[in-house]
Design a protein around this motif. Sequence first.
Motif, short mmCIF file in Angstrom:
data_model
loop_
_atom_site.label_atom_id
_atom_site.label_comp_id
_atom_site.label_asym_id
_atom_site.label_seq_id
_atom_site.Cartn_x
_atom_site.Cartn_y
_atom_site.Cartn_z
N HIS A 219 -3.00 11.36 0.05
CA HIS A 219 -3.09 11.00 -1.36
C HIS A 219 -3.47 12.23 -2.18
O HIS A 219 -4.06 13.18 -1.66
CB HIS A 219 -4.08 9.86 -1.60
N VAL A 243 0.36 8.72 -1.52
CA VAL A 243 0.03 7.97 -2.73
C VAL A 243 -0.49 8.91 -3.82
O VAL A 243 -1.38 9.74 -3.56
CB VAL A 243 -1.02 6.89 -2.42
N THR A 373 -10.21 6.87 -1.11
CA THR A 373 -9.94 6.27 0.19
C THR A 373 -10.28 4.78 0.19
O THR A 373 -9.56 3.97 0.81
CB THR A 373 -10.71 7.02 1.29
N LEU A 376 -7.35 3.01 -1.25
CA LEU A 376 -6.26 2.86 -0.28
C LEU A 376 -6.58 1.76 0.72
O LEU A 376 -5.74 0.88 1.00
CB LEU A 376 -6.03 4.18 0.45
N VAL A 381 -2.80 -0.35 -4.35
CA VAL A 381 -1.56 0.44 -4.30
C VAL A 381 -0.42 -0.45 -4.79
O VAL A 381 -0.30 -1.60 -4.36
CB VAL A 381 -1.27 0.94 -2.88
#
Length: 523
Positions: A219, A243, A373, A376, A381
């Motif tokens: 990411h 991402v 994190t 995620l 997302v």
Amino acid sequence: MSGAAEPVPGLFTFVLHTHLPWLAHHGRWPVGEEWLYQSWSAAYLPLVRVLRTLADEDRQHLVTLGVTPVVAAQLDDPYCLQGMHHWLANWRLRAGEAATTRTPSGPSPASEPEALRRFGSRERAEADRELAEFETLWRHGGSPILRELIDVRAIELLGGPLAHPFQPLLNLRLREFALREGLADADQRFAHRPAGIWAPECAYAPGMETDYAAAGVGHFMVDGPSLHGDTALGRPVGDSDVVAFGRDLAVSYRVWSPKSGYPGHAAYRDFHTYDHATGLKPARVTGRNVPSEAKAPYDPERAAAAVDGHVADFVATVRDRLIGESARIGRPAHVIAAFDTELFGHWWYEGPLWLEKVLRALPEAGVRVGTLTDALTDGYVGAPVQLPPSSWGSGKDWQVWAGDQVADLVRLNAEVVDTALSTVDKALAHAAARGAPGPRMFVADQILRETLLTVSSDWPFMVSKDSAADYARYRAHLHAHATREIADALASGRVEQAHRLAQGWNRADGLFGALDARRLPGA
């Protein structure tokens, strides 16, 4: 928790980007090492103090902290550590001088003797505290401190490429090399390889997600307009699993806006007004159009009251944004406020206190705070997106680093990179012909080191913004000269001279000691 507000949907994340160019051995004042020591004292020490205080209360997942390899190198460098210790001691001496002054020494009422004595006494106590903290926590470098914060899950670490190049304009081979070496550098320092990065200048070019995936980056950060302003969820880029997270400008600009941001409040310490004799900053903003000679003395109680008001305002802003964005997308939303770390303390003296109070107040207000994190892991997302060429600079495009004003630096960078790669390729090929694997090539390593310093995104940024532009051009051309000088000697067969030149430049530019030219991707 008793008294806590009703929880709101979603997740809030602070992302801080810690970056300065390589400054050691390259000037002192007004631009050079002083910039490093000011930021270290005013921002990095207080930020660590805040994070350690909160971590000691078992608070986790507080901020996502980007630390560029070039900053990490300076916080660990023995020369910089010694220089910082001297700077702190000198700060204490200047504060002591202010505390005993008897004559006016600056342009504003804040430099009148009585006001300056009060200010100097407070400043001397602050310098004493930072000297004690530095001597007990920092004398072996910044890496052990940051590693501890990562270990206790107070922060998520973001990495980045060596020397902070503007990646979209960089030769693909050097781009890959800088990123992989930067991630490896972080792994060595912190015993954690970053899973995400703050891309230099939030700059993106189509296809870079493929490079990120290959390097193990999952990411990265972009600015809000790169996602067309829809930053409520992270977005996989293209056909990859990488991402992109976008900065929420509505929330971020609440803090850091030239027209209405918190640091410009009349009660806060004025960044620009100095006491001439001591170099301290004893005035408050007083008013946006008040000249330096009319600035009022700094009043910490008045500033503290303003901090409390801005904490309440920011928490309300985040709550409203989470509620509104969650309703808009029909699911819990993710809100990211992202800033330069140096804002907190260096540019905005009260910033660290504000940050600590906000990190306490948000959970009390029903806002869940977490890292990228966490976002995620918890599924914040959305659908894949095709990102445009973009950055977080003026115009949100590449003009700051590729416009007419810096066209000469763009040409310089291309020329120096071509010279460096061709020279290093020939040296590696010659070594391989003698049998592999060969030993480290100190000269080739230094050529790449100077090349990366040449293409730092800081130099065109400073020129485009007319911020110490002469220094920036000087630095770009200095490292370009170093690259050419070493490469010319090596290419012409003057191997011993090339080695001597590399040794000489390495005394000033010896950062990234593990950089290994043998890992340069093939042509």
